[in-house]
Design a protein around this motif. Structure first.
Motif, short mmCIF file in Angstrom:
data_model
loop_
_atom_site.label_atom_id
_atom_site.label_comp_id
_atom_site.label_asym_id
_atom_site.label_seq_id
_atom_site.Cartn_x
_atom_site.Cartn_y
_atom_site.Cartn_z
N PHE A 90 0.84 -1.20 0.00
CA PHE A 90 0.00 0.00 0.00
C PHE A 90 0.87 1.24 0.00
O PHE A 90 2.09 1.16 0.12
CB PHE A 90 -1.00 -0.02 1.16
CG PHE A 90 -0.38 -0.26 2.51
CD1 PHE A 90 0.01 0.81 3.31
CD2 PHE A 90 -0.20 -1.54 3.00
CE1 PHE A 90 0.58 0.59 4.56
CE2 PHE A 90 0.36 -1.77 4.25
CZ PHE A 90 0.75 -0.70 5.03
N ASN A 91 0.22 2.39 -0.16
CA ASN A 91 0.90 3.68 -0.33
C ASN A 91 1.78 3.69 -1.57
O ASN A 91 2.84 4.32 -1.60
CB ASN A 91 1.69 4.07 0.93
CG ASN A 91 0.79 4.24 2.14
OD1 ASN A 91 -0.42 4.35 2.00
ND2 ASN A 91 1.36 4.26 3.32
N VAL A 92 1.32 3.00 -2.60
CA VAL A 92 2.01 3.00 -3.89
C VAL A 92 1.63 4.30 -4.59
O VAL A 92 0.45 4.60 -4.75
CB VAL A 92 1.58 1.78 -4.74
CG1 VAL A 92 2.23 1.82 -6.12
CG2 VAL A 92 1.91 0.48 -4.01
N PRO A 93 2.63 5.10 -5.00
CA PRO A 93 2.32 6.39 -5.62
C PRO A 93 1.44 6.25 -6.86
O PRO A 93 1.53 5.26 -7.60
CB PRO A 93 3.70 6.93 -6.01
CG PRO A 93 4.67 6.19 -5.16
CD PRO A 93 4.06 4.84 -4.92
N ALA A 94 0.60 7.25 -7.10
CA ALA A 94 -0.30 7.23 -8.25
C ALA A 94 0.44 7.20 -9.57
O ALA A 94 -0.12 6.77 -10.58
CB ALA A 94 -1.23 8.45 -8.20
N SER A 95 1.70 7.60 -9.59
CA SER A 95 2.49 7.57 -10.82
C SER A 95 2.97 6.16 -11.17
O SER A 95 3.46 5.92 -12.27
CB SER A 95 3.71 8.49 -10.69
OG SER A 95 4.52 8.09 -9.60
N THR A 96 2.81 5.22 -10.26
CA THR A 96 3.23 3.83 -10.49
C THR A 96 2.07 3.04 -11.07
O THR A 96 0.96 3.08 -10.53
CB THR A 96 3.68 3.19 -9.16
OG1 THR A 96 4.75 3.94 -8.62
CG2 THR A 96 4.10 1.74 -9.35
N THR A 97 2.31 2.33 -12.16
CA THR A 97 1.24 1.52 -12.77
C THR A 97 1.68 0.08 -12.99
O THR A 97 1.04 -0.65 -13.76
CB THR A 97 0.78 2.14 -14.10
OG1 THR A 97 1.90 2.26 -14.97
CG2 THR A 97 0.12 3.50 -13.87
N SER A 98 2.76 -0.34 -12.34
CA SER A 98 3.17 -1.74 -12.44
C SER A 98 4.14 -2.08 -11.31
O SER A 98 4.76 -1.18 -10.72
CB SER A 98 3.82 -2.03 -13.79
OG SER A 98 5.04 -1.33 -13.91
#
Length: 181
Positions: A90-98
């Motif tokens: 969790f707390n994966v930045p919104a700019s990360t998609t994979s």
């Protein structure tokens, strides 16, 4: 505004938002929907002899307003009465998609956290159903969240994380693999 007009507008808005959430998808080069998990995604321990490696994941078309993501891997068929949490990030930045295969705490994007799995580690824990059980479902869910971060750390249980995810979800995308032994 009349009640019928209000209801029509509300229903239209709900359908519009639901359509956008339906576009949110998760894919994997390691897991085909409804197919058996590879040896790499099986646990090493509890009588299982797998690679214990998280799968590669990519997600697309998140709902508008997404500020962060979470990823969970859950087995609802585990004979525990409450399922089995295999992995949470969790707390994966919104700019990360994979996330790449074999993701660990050291390779996560800055700020992302791995929560506690039901094996007792803050890491990926692969599939390992009891021998002779029917194939279990391993549900990988990517959650699009309306908050930049959840107020949790690496000791967060699956239940606490689930509570926070449901309270902050804008949408979710799911991929299910199978495994039995």
């Amino acid at each position: 505004m009349t009640i019928s007009r209000f209801l029509a507008v509300t229903l239209g808005l709900a359908l519009h938002l639901g359509a956008h959430a339906a576009d949110f998808t998760v894919t994997s080069t390691d897991i085909a929907p409804g197919q058996t998990l590879a040896h790499a995604q099986v646990f090493q321990g509890f009588g299982c002899t797998g690679g214990n490696q998280s799968p590669q994941l990519s997600w697309h078309t998140a709902p508008a307003g997404t500020k962060s993501y979470a990823v969970t891997l859950y087995d609802p068929d585990a004979p525990t009465g409450s399922g089995w949490w295999h992995w949470s990030v969790f707390n994966v930045p919104a700019s990360t998609t994979s996330l790449p295969a074999g993701t660990t705490a050291a390779t996560l994007p800055a700020g992302a956290v791995q929560g506690l799995n039901d094996y007792g580690d803050s890491a990926y824990g692969g599939a390992c159903p009891p021998p002779g059980d029917k194939a279990h479902r391993y549900q990988i869910t990517v959650w699009a969240l309306k908050t930049d971060s959840l107020p949790l750390d690496q000791h967060a249980s699956g239940a606490m994380l689930g509570y926070m995810l449901n309270a902050n979800a804008l949408g979710k995308a799911q991929l299910t693999g199978l495994y039995g032994r």
